[in-house]
Enzyme design. Sequence first.
Site, short mmCIF file in Angstrom:
data_model
loop_
_atom_site.label_atom_id
_atom_site.label_comp_id
_atom_site.label_asym_id
_atom_site.label_seq_id
_atom_site.Cartn_x
_atom_site.Cartn_y
_atom_site.Cartn_z
N ASP A 180 -3.00 10.84 15.48
CA ASP A 180 -3.54 10.43 14.18
C ASP A 180 -4.21 9.06 14.30
OD1 ASP A 180 -4.13 10.91 11.51
OD2 ASP A 180 -2.27 10.01 10.78
N LYS A 189 8.70 0.39 4.97
CA LYS A 189 8.10 1.66 4.57
C LYS A 189 9.18 2.61 4.12
CE LYS A 189 5.83 4.16 7.70
NZ LYS A 189 4.70 4.64 8.54
N VAL A 201 4.73 1.08 0.99
CA VAL A 201 5.09 0.02 1.94
C VAL A 201 5.18 -1.28 1.16
CG1 VAL A 201 4.47 -1.17 4.07
CG2 VAL A 201 3.84 1.23 3.76
N GLY A 231 0.64 8.70 3.19
CA GLY A 231 1.26 10.01 3.13
C GLY A 231 2.76 9.96 3.28
N PHE A 232 3.26 8.95 4.01
CA PHE A 232 4.70 8.81 4.21
C PHE A 232 5.38 8.28 2.96
CE2 PHE A 232 8.54 6.70 5.54
CZ PHE A 232 9.06 7.50 6.55
N GLY A 233 4.78 7.29 2.34
CA GLY A 233 5.38 6.67 1.16
C GLY A 233 4.88 5.25 0.98
N GLY A 263 0.83 -1.19 0.00
CA GLY A 263 0.00 0.00 0.00
C GLY A 263 0.86 1.24 0.00
N GLU A 264 0.22 2.38 0.03
CA GLU A 264 0.95 3.65 0.01
C GLU A 264 0.13 4.69 0.76
OE1 GLU A 264 3.33 6.60 -3.09
OE2 GLU A 264 2.16 4.90 -3.83
#
Length: 440
Positions: A231, A136, A115, A111-113, A108-109
Site C-alpha cells: 500500500d 491510532k 489518529v 481506513g483504520f480509524g 486525521g482519520e
Amino acid sequence: MPSRPWRPVLASATKCCAAEDAVVAAGTDKGLARCRPAGSELSRRLASFRRLSSLANSPASNMADSGGGNNNKDGEAGEMAGPLQLHSFSLSELRGVTHDFSSSYLLGEGGFGPVHKGFVDAGMRPGLEPQPVAVKKLSAGGFQGHREWLAEVIFLGQFRHPHLVRLLGYCCEDEERLLVYEFMPRGSLENHLFRRISATLPWGTRIKVAIAAAKGLAFLHGAGTPVIYRDFKASNILLDSDFTAKLSDFGLAKMGPEGEDTHVTTRVMGTHGYAAPEYVQTGHLNVKSDVYSFGVVLLELLTGRRAMEHVRGRTAHADQQLKLVDWTRPYLSGGSRRLRCIVDPRLAGHYSVKGARAVAQLAVQCTAAQPRDRPRMVAVVEALEKLQGLKDMAVTVGLWPANAPVAGRNAISAKFRADVKGVGAGGLSSRRRTASSKLP
C-alpha cells in the site's frame, strides 16, 4: 481526509476467507461479499497474539544489536529486532495522553480509524523517553481491522530502520485495538503535495523524500524473507521536522515469495491508481508490485497531481477518473520542453532539468507493464542519489520563460504563474482546482 483503502473482490483473486472461518456481511447491494472473522477465529488470533506479546514488555530501547540487518552504503542501518520490542499500554493510559481522544488532538482519520496526538511522560515506562506520539485507534465495526492491526504490530515490532516510522507500543484491551507511534510533525507527503497546507515542496526536498522512501522499500525487499508493503502511496509517507520521509501503515504488508516461488497469491487490496496492473488482474503479488507503486509516487512528485483525478466533463455523464500513469506517458518520452508541460506548475520553473528528465525515465521504468521490466529498489535508490544537488534550474536555462505562457495541453497562463509566486496556500487552492478540471 485520506481516502479509505480500496478493496475490490475479484473472481480471479484468492477468496478473502474460507466459508468455515467467516461470516458474510449482509446488505451488499451488488453481490460482493465482505467477510469478517467468526467469533471463534477472532478468539484464536487474539490468543495467538497474546502468547506472542508475552515478550513485548521489555523496553523498546533494548533491541538486539546483532540481529540480521541490512546496511546501506551511506551507513544507514536497518535491523530486525527481537520479537515485538514494544511497550504494552492500557486504554486508560492512552486516554490520558490524548485527553480522552479529544477532537482538539485529532490528526486525521483513515481506513483504520482516527489518529490523535498525545504526549508520553518519562515515568510511564522504563526506557521510554518523554515525547509526542501519534495514537491510532481502530474504528469499531471494521471488517479487517484486527488483521491489519496485528500485521502492523508484528512487522513494525520487529523491524527498525531510519525510514520506517517507529512503533512504540500498542493496546489490546477487550475489543479495543490501538497503536502508538513516534509523532511525525510534518504530516504526510499527500498533504504537502495536494492539500495546499503550506508552501510547495522545493525540488530538492522532493528528491530527498523520494530517496528516503526508496530506501525504506529497499530495506523491506532485502529482508531475509522479503516484505511486500502493498500500500505504498503519498498518504503513507510521513515527514519529520527535517522532511525526512518514513513509511507508515503496515496493515496490508505481506511476506513475499520464498525459494523458487515468483509471487504470492492473495486477495486484491490497495488503492486505486497505485496498485500494479498484474496484481489487480490476477492477485499475484511480488516485490515488483511495490516498485510500480513507487513509480506512481514519483509521478506525483514530478507533476503535483494525484494518482487518480476526477475530471469534469460538460455533462455529469461525461465525468471520468483519469489515471496519472496513462495521462503522463505521452510526455515522459519526449524532450525537456515536452516534459515541462506536466511538471508541477507550483515549482514555477525552480526544478532541475536533468533531474526532471531522470525522474521521468525512472518513473517509466518503475511503471512498466511487465514486472520483469521494472528495476529493483536498490537500483532505484542509486539512480535517485545521483540527482541530488543539480543546479540546472529550468528558469535559468530558458525552459521556463518568465513572461511567456507555457505551451502544451497542460498550459498555464502567465497570470497563473504570478499567482503561484504571490498567493499563499489558501488563496491558491480554488485556482488549482480550476486548472485540474481542464485535464484532457
